[in-house]
Design an enzyme around this catalytic site. Structure first.
Site, mmCIF file in Angstrom:
data_model
loop_
_atom_site.group_PDB
_atom_site.id
_atom_site.type_symbol
_atom_site.label_atom_id
_atom_site.label_comp_id
_atom_site.label_asym_id
_atom_site.label_seq_id
_atom_site.Cartn_x
_atom_site.Cartn_y
_atom_site.Cartn_z
ATOM 1 N N GLY A 281 0.832 -1.196 0.000
ATOM 2 C CA GLY A 281 0.000 0.000 0.000
ATOM 3 C C GLY A 281 0.866 1.245 0.000
ATOM 4 O O GLY A 281 2.064 1.198 -0.312
ATOM 5 N N ILE B 299 2.097 3.145 2.427
ATOM 6 C CA ILE B 299 3.255 3.137 3.328
ATOM 7 C C ILE B 299 4.291 2.132 2.844
ATOM 8 O O ILE B 299 5.492 2.426 2.802
ATOM 9 C CB ILE B 299 2.817 2.844 4.773
ATOM 10 C CG1 ILE B 299 1.923 3.968 5.291
ATOM 11 C CG2 ILE B 299 4.042 2.670 5.676
ATOM 12 C CD1 ILE B 299 1.337 3.720 6.664
ATOM 13 N N THR C 122 5.010 -1.700 12.510
ATOM 14 C CA THR C 122 4.343 -0.422 12.749
ATOM 15 C C THR C 122 2.922 -0.458 12.192
ATOM 16 O O THR C 122 2.300 0.587 12.011
ATOM 17 C CB THR C 122 5.119 0.730 12.080
ATOM 18 O OG1 THR C 122 5.222 0.459 10.671
ATOM 19 C CG2 THR C 122 6.514 0.869 12.669
ATOM 20 N N ALA C 123 2.424 -1.669 11.913
ATOM 21 C CA ALA C 123 1.119 -1.818 11.271
ATOM 22 C C ALA C 123 0.026 -2.065 12.306
ATOM 23 O O ALA C 123 -0.627 -1.127 12.769
ATOM 24 C CB ALA C 123 1.179 -2.946 10.245
ATOM 25 N N ARG C 124 -0.163 -3.323 12.711
ATOM 26 C CA ARG C 124 -1.148 -3.682 13.721
ATOM 27 C C ARG C 124 -0.578 -4.810 14.583
ATOM 28 O O ARG C 124 0.050 -5.743 14.067
ATOM 29 C CB ARG C 124 -2.471 -4.133 13.079
ATOM 30 C CG ARG C 124 -3.319 -2.998 12.526
ATOM 31 C CD ARG C 124 -3.855 -2.127 13.653
ATOM 32 N NE ARG C 124 -4.712 -1.052 13.187
ATOM 33 C CZ ARG C 124 -4.287 0.158 12.874
ATOM 34 N NH1 ARG C 124 -2.998 0.433 12.945
ATOM 35 N NH2 ARG C 124 -5.145 1.095 12.495
ATOM 36 N N GLU D 166 -4.227 -0.926 22.780
ATOM 37 C CA GLU D 166 -3.633 0.399 22.799
ATOM 38 C C GLU D 166 -2.908 0.608 24.135
ATOM 39 O O GLU D 166 -3.321 0.073 25.166
ATOM 40 C CB GLU D 166 -4.708 1.477 22.611
ATOM 41 C CG GLU D 166 -5.222 1.582 21.185
ATOM 42 C CD GLU D 166 -4.122 1.967 20.193
ATOM 43 O OE1 GLU D 166 -3.401 2.953 20.444
ATOM 44 O OE2 GLU D 166 -3.981 1.283 19.165
ATOM 45 N N HIS E 181 2.726 3.182 20.196
ATOM 46 C CA HIS E 181 1.896 3.505 19.038
ATOM 47 C C HIS E 181 1.995 4.984 18.676
ATOM 48 O O HIS E 181 1.024 5.746 18.755
ATOM 49 C CB HIS E 181 0.435 3.111 19.279
ATOM 50 C CG HIS E 181 -0.334 2.972 17.991
ATOM 51 N ND1 HIS E 181 -1.672 2.674 17.942
ATOM 52 C CD2 HIS E 181 0.054 3.099 16.689
ATOM 53 C CE1 HIS E 181 -2.084 2.622 16.690
ATOM 54 N NE2 HIS E 181 -1.040 2.875 15.917
ATOM 55 N N ILE E 182 3.183 5.388 18.254
ATOM 56 C CA ILE E 182 3.443 6.787 17.935
ATOM 57 C C ILE E 182 3.845 7.007 16.479
ATOM 58 O O ILE E 182 4.119 8.143 16.081
ATOM 59 C CB ILE E 182 4.563 7.354 18.832
ATOM 60 C CG1 ILE E 182 5.869 6.563 18.643
ATOM 61 C CG2 ILE E 182 4.133 7.355 20.297
ATOM 62 C CD1 ILE E 182 7.081 7.222 19.245
#
Length: 312
Positions: free
Chosen positions: A153, A155, A229-231, A260, A280-281
């Site tokens: 995608g 990113i 850095t995805a999920r 989270e 998660h930054i």
């Protein structure tokens, strides 16, 4: 229309008001600049909304079913797995996301984590503060290594473009193959076996849950590192922590978890070796959050004009 922004958008309240008024001055806009998670409080905030703006606050069926007038949710986020999507489908509630706002921010974090691990920046900082030297540090260069990018995608493509500039060989696994100069598309097992660096850029879906499990991690080189850095749900955290602690792989950079932040103290990755962890930054640069606000309100403006965009 009654538009409710149910949680803070990460920028100054004055900026939110300015951007929203530029796009939607004729509509009633209510902005809650505090975050609550109590279900009753969420219902109280949302119940009269015709349009909801939400970032990553979970909105379940109980909350959404208490909003009888709801027509659109404009999500100030790329992923929508924190919403009850099935309920929205049942009730014909449109969901639009903010795809693209964090492409630059997340990509830069990916390479920050890679460099941090390859140059052992955390360990170097610690040693310097305790009057120690570089002895024993195993420092690496990216040039000439192979990076495997899972997902092509926006990113993923930007990561590949920058990887080529670092003189990395680029492999990619994606359900949709694209013609990208300098990139070789391969199956996932091949990518896991041949890559020195693996970075994940796919959404959280039932099909991607624990896609990177113990078997896939076992295919990795001992010198390889994994960046997520995805999920968080894409990776089996228990299996990853075990591989790190048993020196089966060299390191990991993790910005996302199954929940989270704050992350519970018993989470396996909090005690895993050779990791860089972040709460998660990746998306949360000042520039990205301003872009996000513009996309959120442009989504609403387009929807009201009968030409919706970024439909999920």
């Amino acid at each position: 229309m009654k538009i409710v922004i149910i949680e803070p958008l990460g920028i100054e309240k004055e900026s939110v008001e300015k951007i929203s008024q530029e796009n939607l001055s004729e509509h009633e806009i209510i902005y809650y600049d505090t975050r609550v998670t109590d279900e009753a409080a969420l219902i109280e905030r949302a119940k009269e909304a015709e349009i909801l703006v939400v970032a990553n606050l979970p909105l379940n069926r109980n909350v959404l079913s208490a909003c009888p007038h709801l027509k659109l949710i404009s999500v100030a986020f790329t992923g929508i797995d924190h919403l009850d999507v099935d309920y929205c489908k049942e009730k014909n509630i449109m969901i639009c996301n903010s795809v693209g706002y964090s492409t630059v921010a997340v990509t830069e974090e990916v390479f920050g984590m890679i460099i941090g691990l390859y140059r052992q920046l955390l360990a170097s900082d610690e040693r310097t503060r305790h009057q120690q030297t570089k002895e024993g540090l195993n420092l690496l260069e990216m040039a000439g290594k192979t990076i495997g990018v899972v997902g092509a995608g926006e990113i993923g493509q930007r990561v590949m473009k920058i990887a080529l500039a670092f003189d990395l060989k680029v492999l990619c696994y994606s359900r949709t193959k694209r013609m990208i100069q300098g990139v070789e598309f391969v199956d996932l097992d091949t990518l896991m076996k041949e890559s020195d660096i693996i970075t994940l850029h796919i959404p959280s879906t039932p099909a991607t849950h624990h896609l990177i499990d113990a078997d896939k991690i076992a295919l990795m080189k001992k010198e390889a590192i994994l960046i997520n850095t995805a999920r968080g749900t894409i990776v089996d955290s228990e299996a990853l922590a075990a591989a790190l602690n048993n020196n089966k792989i060299a390191g990991a950079g993790i910005d996302v978890f199954e929940m989270e932040p704050p992350i519970p103290v018993e989470h396996p990755l909090l005690n895993a070796k050779n990791t860089i962890l972040a709460p998660h930054i990746g998306f949360a640069t000042k520039e990205a959050l301003v872009k996000r606000a513009y996309v959120v309100f442009e989504n609403i403006k387009k929807y009201l004009a009968g030409d919706p965009q970024n439909i999920c």
